[in-house]
Design an enzyme around this catalytic site. Structure first.
Site, mmCIF file in Angstrom:
data_model
loop_
_atom_site.group_PDB
_atom_site.id
_atom_site.type_symbol
_atom_site.label_atom_id
_atom_site.label_comp_id
_atom_site.label_asym_id
_atom_site.label_seq_id
_atom_site.Cartn_x
_atom_site.Cartn_y
_atom_site.Cartn_z
ATOM 1 N N GLU A 79 13.095 -3.905 10.594
ATOM 2 C CA GLU A 79 14.102 -3.312 9.704
ATOM 3 C C GLU A 79 15.497 -3.521 10.282
ATOM 4 O O GLU A 79 16.422 -3.949 9.586
ATOM 5 C CB GLU A 79 13.840 -1.799 9.522
ATOM 6 C CG GLU A 79 12.567 -1.453 8.765
ATOM 7 C CD GLU A 79 11.310 -1.415 9.629
ATOM 8 O OE1 GLU A 79 11.381 -1.831 10.811
ATOM 9 O OE2 GLU A 79 10.252 -0.985 9.124
ATOM 10 N N ASP A 132 0.805 -1.229 0.000
ATOM 11 C CA ASP A 132 0.000 0.000 0.000
ATOM 12 C C ASP A 132 0.839 1.281 0.000
ATOM 13 O O ASP A 132 0.304 2.382 0.101
ATOM 14 C CB ASP A 132 -0.986 0.000 1.184
ATOM 15 C CG ASP A 132 -0.288 -0.147 2.530
ATOM 16 O OD1 ASP A 132 0.909 -0.511 2.551
ATOM 17 O OD2 ASP A 132 -0.940 0.092 3.561
HETATM 18 C C1 UGA Z 1 4.986 -0.844 8.654
HETATM 19 C C2 UGA Z 1 6.167 -1.148 7.731
HETATM 20 O O1 UGA Z 1 6.185 -0.207 6.653
HETATM 21 C C3 UGA Z 1 6.029 -2.546 7.180
HETATM 22 O O2 UGA Z 1 7.045 -2.809 6.237
HETATM 23 C C4 UGA Z 1 6.081 -3.534 8.329
HETATM 24 O O3 UGA Z 1 5.903 -4.847 7.855
HETATM 25 C C5 UGA Z 1 4.966 -3.206 9.272
HETATM 26 O O4 UGA Z 1 4.962 -1.827 9.689
HETATM 27 C C6 UGA Z 1 5.095 -4.068 10.521
HETATM 28 O O5 UGA Z 1 6.206 -4.256 10.975
HETATM 29 O O6 UGA Z 1 4.078 -4.523 11.012
HETATM 30 P P1 UGA Z 1 2.319 -0.881 8.024
HETATM 31 O O7 UGA Z 1 1.674 0.056 7.051
HETATM 32 O O8 UGA Z 1 1.987 -0.734 9.470
HETATM 33 O O9 UGA Z 1 3.880 -0.839 7.785
HETATM 34 O O10 UGA Z 1 2.037 -2.419 7.607
HETATM 35 P P2 UGA Z 1 1.083 -3.034 6.509
HETATM 36 O O11 UGA Z 1 1.174 -2.269 5.234
HETATM 37 O O12 UGA Z 1 -0.266 -3.243 7.085
HETATM 38 O O13 UGA Z 1 1.780 -4.444 6.298
HETATM 39 C C7 UGA Z 1 3.032 -4.575 5.690
HETATM 40 C C8 UGA Z 1 2.908 -5.614 4.558
HETATM 41 O O14 UGA Z 1 2.517 -6.878 5.111
HETATM 42 C C9 UGA Z 1 1.877 -5.232 3.523
HETATM 43 O O15 UGA Z 1 2.356 -5.498 2.238
HETATM 44 C C10 UGA Z 1 0.660 -6.069 3.880
HETATM 45 O O16 UGA Z 1 -0.140 -6.422 2.768
HETATM 46 C C11 UGA Z 1 1.299 -7.308 4.505
HETATM 47 N N1 UGA Z 1 0.437 -7.935 5.549
HETATM 48 C C12 UGA Z 1 -0.168 -7.183 6.501
HETATM 49 C C13 UGA Z 1 0.247 -9.308 5.531
HETATM 50 O O17 UGA Z 1 0.777 -10.003 4.650
HETATM 51 N N2 UGA Z 1 -0.556 -9.887 6.487
HETATM 52 C C14 UGA Z 1 -1.194 -9.151 7.446
HETATM 53 O O18 UGA Z 1 -1.911 -9.731 8.295
HETATM 54 C C15 UGA Z 1 -0.982 -7.768 7.447
HETATM 55 MN MN MN Z 2 1.552 -0.276 4.788
#
Ligand code: UGA
Ligand code: MN
Length: 308
Positions: free
Chosen positions: A255, A169
């Site tokens: 990270e 996203d």
């Molecule tokens: C932040 C960081 O930018 C992410 O790279 C990191 O993984 C995340 O925090 C974390 O450590 O939890 P954020 O916007 O909070 O990002 O996270 P999301 O965009 O919701 O998730 C990161 C990625 O994992 C996305 O590509 C999302 O599609 C994926 N995701 C999320 C899953 O595969 N499963 C889930 O249950 C939630």
């Molecule tokens: Mn995100």
């Protein structure tokens, strides 16, 4: 006769102009011949690693991202679904793209998330709608991608490349891909817009070296930078087969967890004009609110058969 003399002068001038215009017009053709004879410079492959999970805005997010990536040269997209099996939605989206891709799946260990309510693993976090226990996302998925990458690179003749961990996203300028191809040794870093409660989170640069960071969210992190703010030389993943993400560290430390295997602050290569330009934004898609048809006086036509 003076009249004829004037005409001759005009004629001579017109001929000169014609010759000059002809030479001017042919210049790009000469340039073209010249550039094709120049050696084609090496363009490292970028391996973009994107975890993704089923939700209403998933197809919208993946469409926007994949259509940006179609404009990036020499790009290989590794998409890992957070699911027991690969879904037709993601499989078709990838097939219909012009991208070089690898489609994988790995389910997040949900049981671990619900039982290990340990502050070391999960954090209590304010989401857009409610406060909930929250665990780092993408851990199992990115590790699955790294396993695939190591297998792929060990049998590849050209092991060179760049690894970039990409949320599905975020918003990516094409310029960020140009920057990561400039990595010379280990890890390239650059600013990320709209993240960590800041307009821009970025490494601070003194005399061309990273001297610190401006982060205010958990500034004590070993590398207080977002996942979108760095990329890693792919060959390092072969040199360090043990390097992976971990469930034992909380969100925000993932990270640092991966970077610790490859680099110290001194190894970081500041890119994007010495970390003064923003070419990637940590945008987050708002959770859509859909009305419950059962609660509506005049329910709309059923639309469950339409993929959104
Ligand atoms: C932040 C960081 O930018 C992410 O790279 C990191 O993984 C995340 O925090 C974390 O450590 O939890 P954020 O916007 O909070 O990002 O996270 P999301 O965009 O919701 O998730 C990161 C990625 O994992 C996305 O590509 C999302 O599609 C994926 N995701 C999320 C899953 O595969 N499963 C889930 O249950 C939630
Ligand atoms: Mn995100």
């Amino acid at each position: 006769m003076p009249f004829v003399q004037i005409k001759k002068q005009y004629l001579a001038f017109a001929m000169l102009l014609f010759v000059a215009l002809f030479l001017f017009n042919s210049r790009p053709a000469f340039q073209c011949q010249y550039t094709t004879e120049m050696p084609v410079s090496y363009l490292p492959t970028i391996y973009g690693i994107t975890p993704t999970y089923a939700r209403l805005a998933q197809k919208a997010d993946l469409t926007r991202l994949s259509q940006t990536l179609m404009l990036v040269k020499n790009f290989h997209w590794i998409v890992i679904e957070d699911s027991e099996t690969k879904t037709p939605l993601v499989a078709n989206l990838l097939k219909e793209s012009t991208l070089k891709y690898t489609h994988l799946n790995a389910k997040t260990h949900k049981s671990k998330q619900s039982t290990e309510m340990d502050v070391n693993i999960c954090v209590f976090k304010l989401d857009s709608y409610f406060t909930r226990w929250y665990c780092a996302s993408g851990v199992e998925q990115r590790n699955e991608a790294l396993n695939w990458l190591r297998n792929h690179l060990s049998s590849a003749t050209d092991k060179r490349g760049v690894v970039y961990f990409m949320d599905d996203d975020n918003t990516y300028s094409l310029k960020v891909f140009d920057e990561m191809r400039k990595i010379k040794n280990k890890v390239g870093v650059w600013p990320v817009g709209i993240v960590g409660g800041m307009r821009v989170e970025m490494p601070l640069v003194t005399d061309g070296k990273v001297s610190g960071y401006n982060a205010v969210w958990k500034p004590f992190r070993p590398f207080p930078i977002d996942m979108a703010g760095f990329a890693i030389n792919a060959t390092l993943f072969l040199d360090h087969p043990e390097a992976k993400f971990s469930r034992k560290v909380q969100s925000g430390f993932q990270e640092s967890e991966i970077l610790k295997y490859f680099a110290t602050k001194d190894d970081l290569e500041p890119l994007a004009e010495n970390c003064t330009k923003v070419y990637v934004w940590h945008t987050r898609t708002q959770k859509p609110s859909i009305l419950d048809p059962k609660k509506l006086k005049h329910p709309p036509l059923p639309d469950g058969h339409i993929e959104v």
